[in-house]
Design a protein around this motif. Structure first.
Motif, PDB file in Angstrom:
ATOM      1  N   LEU A 176       0.825  -1.204   0.000  1.00  0.00           N
ATOM      2  CA  LEU A 176       0.000   0.000   0.000  1.00  0.00           C
ATOM      3  C   LEU A 176       0.856   1.251   0.000  1.00  0.00           C
ATOM      4  O   LEU A 176       1.973   1.243   0.520  1.00  0.00           O
ATOM      5  CB  LEU A 176      -0.887   0.044   1.255  1.00  0.00           C
ATOM      6  N   ASP A 177       0.308   2.336  -0.517  1.00  0.00           N
ATOM      7  CA  ASP A 177       0.950   3.643  -0.405  1.00  0.00           C
ATOM      8  C   ASP A 177       0.807   4.160   1.028  1.00  0.00           C
ATOM      9  O   ASP A 177       0.093   3.570   1.852  1.00  0.00           O
ATOM     10  CB  ASP A 177       0.326   4.622  -1.403  1.00  0.00           C
ATOM     11  N   LYS A 178       1.486   5.273   1.308  1.00  0.00           N
ATOM     12  CA  LYS A 178       1.574   5.781   2.677  1.00  0.00           C
ATOM     13  C   LYS A 178       0.228   6.055   3.350  1.00  0.00           C
ATOM     14  O   LYS A 178       0.025   5.649   4.486  1.00  0.00           O
ATOM     15  CB  LYS A 178       2.440   7.046   2.725  1.00  0.00           C
ATOM     16  N   LYS A 179      -0.665   6.751   2.670  1.00  0.00           N
ATOM     17  CA  LYS A 179      -1.933   7.129   3.333  1.00  0.00           C
ATOM     18  C   LYS A 179      -2.766   5.916   3.741  1.00  0.00           C
ATOM     19  O   LYS A 179      -3.206   5.839   4.883  1.00  0.00           O
ATOM     20  CB  LYS A 179      -2.727   8.096   2.463  1.00  0.00           C
ATOM     21  N   PRO A 180      -3.005   4.960   2.843  1.00  0.00           N
ATOM     22  CA  PRO A 180      -3.767   3.783   3.287  1.00  0.00           C
ATOM     23  C   PRO A 180      -3.019   2.960   4.338  1.00  0.00           C
ATOM     24  O   PRO A 180      -3.638   2.407   5.246  1.00  0.00           O
ATOM     25  CB  PRO A 180      -3.997   2.974   2.011  1.00  0.00           C
ATOM     26  N   ALA A 181      -1.688   2.899   4.248  1.00  0.00           N
ATOM     27  CA  ALA A 181      -0.901   2.170   5.252  1.00  0.00           C
ATOM     28  C   ALA A 181      -1.012   2.859   6.610  1.00  0.00           C
ATOM     29  O   ALA A 181      -1.122   2.204   7.652  1.00  0.00           O
ATOM     30  CB  ALA A 181       0.556   2.067   4.813  1.00  0.00           C
ATOM     31  N   GLN A 182      -0.977   4.175   6.610  1.00  0.00           N
ATOM     32  CA  GLN A 182      -1.120   4.952   7.842  1.00  0.00           C
ATOM     33  C   GLN A 182      -2.501   4.712   8.457  1.00  0.00           C
ATOM     34  O   GLN A 182      -2.625   4.526   9.671  1.00  0.00           O
ATOM     35  CB  GLN A 182      -0.920   6.439   7.546  1.00  0.00           C
ATOM     36  N   LYS A 183      -3.515   4.697   7.627  1.00  0.00           N
ATOM     37  CA  LYS A 183      -4.888   4.486   8.106  1.00  0.00           C
ATOM     38  C   LYS A 183      -5.019   3.126   8.793  1.00  0.00           C
ATOM     39  O   LYS A 183      -5.602   3.015   9.878  1.00  0.00           O
ATOM     40  CB  LYS A 183      -5.866   4.595   6.931  1.00  0.00           C
ATOM     41  N   ILE A 184      -4.477   2.095   8.175  1.00  0.00           N
ATOM     42  CA  ILE A 184      -4.552   0.749   8.752  1.00  0.00           C
ATOM     43  C   ILE A 184      -3.744   0.670  10.052  1.00  0.00           C
ATOM     44  O   ILE A 184      -4.180   0.067  11.031  1.00  0.00           O
ATOM     45  CB  ILE A 184      -4.083  -0.308   7.728  1.00  0.00           C
ATOM     46  N   PHE A 196      -5.597  -0.339  13.570  1.00  0.00           N
ATOM     47  CA  PHE A 196      -5.304  -1.577  14.282  1.00  0.00           C
ATOM     48  C   PHE A 196      -4.300  -1.433  15.418  1.00  0.00           C
ATOM     49  O   PHE A 196      -4.280  -2.275  16.315  1.00  0.00           O
ATOM     50  CB  PHE A 196      -4.826  -2.656  13.293  1.00  0.00           C
ATOM     51  N   ARG A 197      -3.467  -0.391  15.386  1.00  0.00           N
ATOM     52  CA  ARG A 197      -2.447  -0.252  16.423  1.00  0.00           C
ATOM     53  C   ARG A 197      -2.496   1.088  17.149  1.00  0.00           C
ATOM     54  O   ARG A 197      -1.739   1.310  18.085  1.00  0.00           O
ATOM     55  CB  ARG A 197      -1.049  -0.429  15.804  1.00  0.00           C
ATOM     56  N   GLY A 198      -3.334   2.008  16.679  1.00  0.00           N
ATOM     57  CA  GLY A 198      -3.421   3.317  17.312  1.00  0.00           C
ATOM     58  C   GLY A 198      -2.216   4.196  17.031  1.00  0.00           C
ATOM     59  O   GLY A 198      -1.988   5.185  17.723  1.00  0.00           O
ATOM     60  N   LYS A 199      -1.430   3.842  16.014  1.00  0.00           N
ATOM     61  CA  LYS A 199      -0.231   4.602  15.645  1.00  0.00           C
ATOM     62  C   LYS A 199      -0.527   5.369  14.360  1.00  0.00           C
ATOM     63  O   LYS A 199      -0.867   4.764  13.343  1.00  0.00           O
ATOM     64  CB  LYS A 199       0.962   3.677  15.424  1.00  0.00           C
ATOM     65  N   ASP A 200      -0.377   6.696  14.414  1.00  0.00           N
ATOM     66  CA  ASP A 200      -0.795   7.539  13.295  1.00  0.00           C
ATOM     67  C   ASP A 200       0.359   7.850  12.335  1.00  0.00           C
ATOM     68  O   ASP A 200       0.732   8.999  12.146  1.00  0.00           O
ATOM     69  CB  ASP A 200      -1.431   8.827  13.827  1.00  0.00           C
ATOM     70  N   TYR A 201       0.931   6.802  11.754  1.00  0.00           N
ATOM     71  CA  TYR A 201       1.973   6.950  10.739  1.00  0.00           C
ATOM     72  C   TYR A 201       2.018   5.667   9.914  1.00  0.00           C
ATOM     73  O   TYR A 201       1.566   4.616  10.368  1.00  0.00           O
ATOM     74  CB  TYR A 201       3.349   7.223  11.373  1.00  0.00           C
ATOM     75  N   CYS A 252       4.503  -1.146   3.171  1.00  0.00           N
ATOM     76  CA  CYS A 252       4.491   0.158   2.522  1.00  0.00           C
ATOM     77  C   CYS A 252       5.844   0.384   1.840  1.00  0.00           C
ATOM     78  O   CYS A 252       6.855   0.628   2.511  1.00  0.00           O
ATOM     79  CB  CYS A 252       4.218   1.258   3.549  1.00  0.00           C
ATOM     80  N   PRO A 253       5.892   0.280   0.491  1.00  0.00           N
ATOM     81  CA  PRO A 253       7.159   0.447  -0.220  1.00  0.00           C
ATOM     82  C   PRO A 253       7.853   1.786   0.040  1.00  0.00           C
ATOM     83  O   PRO A 253       9.076   1.833   0.109  1.00  0.00           O
ATOM     84  CB  PRO A 253       6.765   0.321  -1.693  1.00  0.00           C
ATOM     85  N   GLU A 254       7.087   2.856   0.219  1.00  0.00           N
ATOM     86  CA  GLU A 254       7.705   4.169   0.478  1.00  0.00           C
ATOM     87  C   GLU A 254       8.505   4.143   1.778  1.00  0.00           C
ATOM     88  O   GLU A 254       9.621   4.663   1.837  1.00  0.00           O
ATOM     89  CB  GLU A 254       6.637   5.262   0.549  1.00  0.00           C
ATOM     90  N   VAL A 255       7.943   3.532   2.808  1.00  0.00           N
ATOM     91  CA  VAL A 255       8.643   3.423   4.089  1.00  0.00           C
ATOM     92  C   VAL A 255       9.852   2.505   3.939  1.00  0.00           C
ATOM     93  O   VAL A 255      10.936   2.804   4.452  1.00  0.00           O
ATOM     94  CB  VAL A 255       7.691   2.931   5.206  1.00  0.00           C
ATOM     95  N   LEU A 256       9.687   1.407   3.220  1.00  0.00           N
ATOM     96  CA  LEU A 256      10.801   0.471   3.018  1.00  0.00           C
ATOM     97  C   LEU A 256      11.951   1.133   2.268  1.00  0.00           C
ATOM     98  O   LEU A 256      13.120   0.912   2.607  1.00  0.00           O
ATOM     99  CB  LEU A 256      10.324  -0.775   2.266  1.00  0.00           C
TER     100      LEU A 256
END
Length: 149
Positions: free
Chosen positions: A49-57, A61-66, A87-91
């Motif tokens: 996933l790209d950053k925004k959908p990865a951040q949302k998930i 599920f973890r309460g972490k907003d990034y 998230c490939p961008e984070v990787l």
């Protein structure tokens, strides 16, 4: 292990590398008696996933907003080993920070996610974190040597 790769990101995903790497991960974890043969026959879903959908998930599920590198989800389906959301961008950012290629960072985090699905956790306490990261680093180094030989 059967892989189902779902790329919903804007980034190309190295499917051949993933398949070869996961074959090696499964083989090494079976040798170490960490992965049972029955698990090795199951399906692992990899979602990119790209950053925004990865951040949302991650928030949901973890309460972490990034956006994070990898999230692991167990499955109730008996034919499924679980799901890894990456998230490939984070990787790519982490690969630069760790002075690794994107593929090596991806491989490291695939291994990390599989260990989570096997019950390893680095967020519970220091002893568990040390056990997980020692195992992860040992397997990663062995696979790197094997694949670069």
């Amino acid at each position: 292990m059967q892989l189902l790769i779902v790329n919903e990101s804007k980034h190309a995903v190295p499917r051949k590398f993933i398949t070869e790497w996961m074959d090696e991960v499964v083989g090494e974890l079976k040798k170490r008696r960490i992965l049972k043969a029955a698990h090795a026959k199951k399906e692992l879903t990899l979602v990119f996933l790209d950053k925004k959908p990865a951040q949302k998930i991650n928030f949901e599920f973890r309460g972490k907003d990034y956006a994070t590198d990898v999230l692991s989800f167990d499955s109730m389906d008996p034919i499924s080993f679980g799901e890894l959301v990456m998230c490939p961008e984070v990787l790519k950012r982490q690969a630069k920070e760790h002075k690794l290629s994107f593929q090596h960072e991806l491989g490291y985090m695939l291994l990390h996610g599989v260990l989570h699905l096997l019950g390893y956790d680095h967020e519970t306490n220091e002893k568990d974190a040390k056990e997980m990261f020692d195992l992860q680093d040992a397997v990663f180094e062995k696979l790197l040597k094997k694949l670069s030989a």
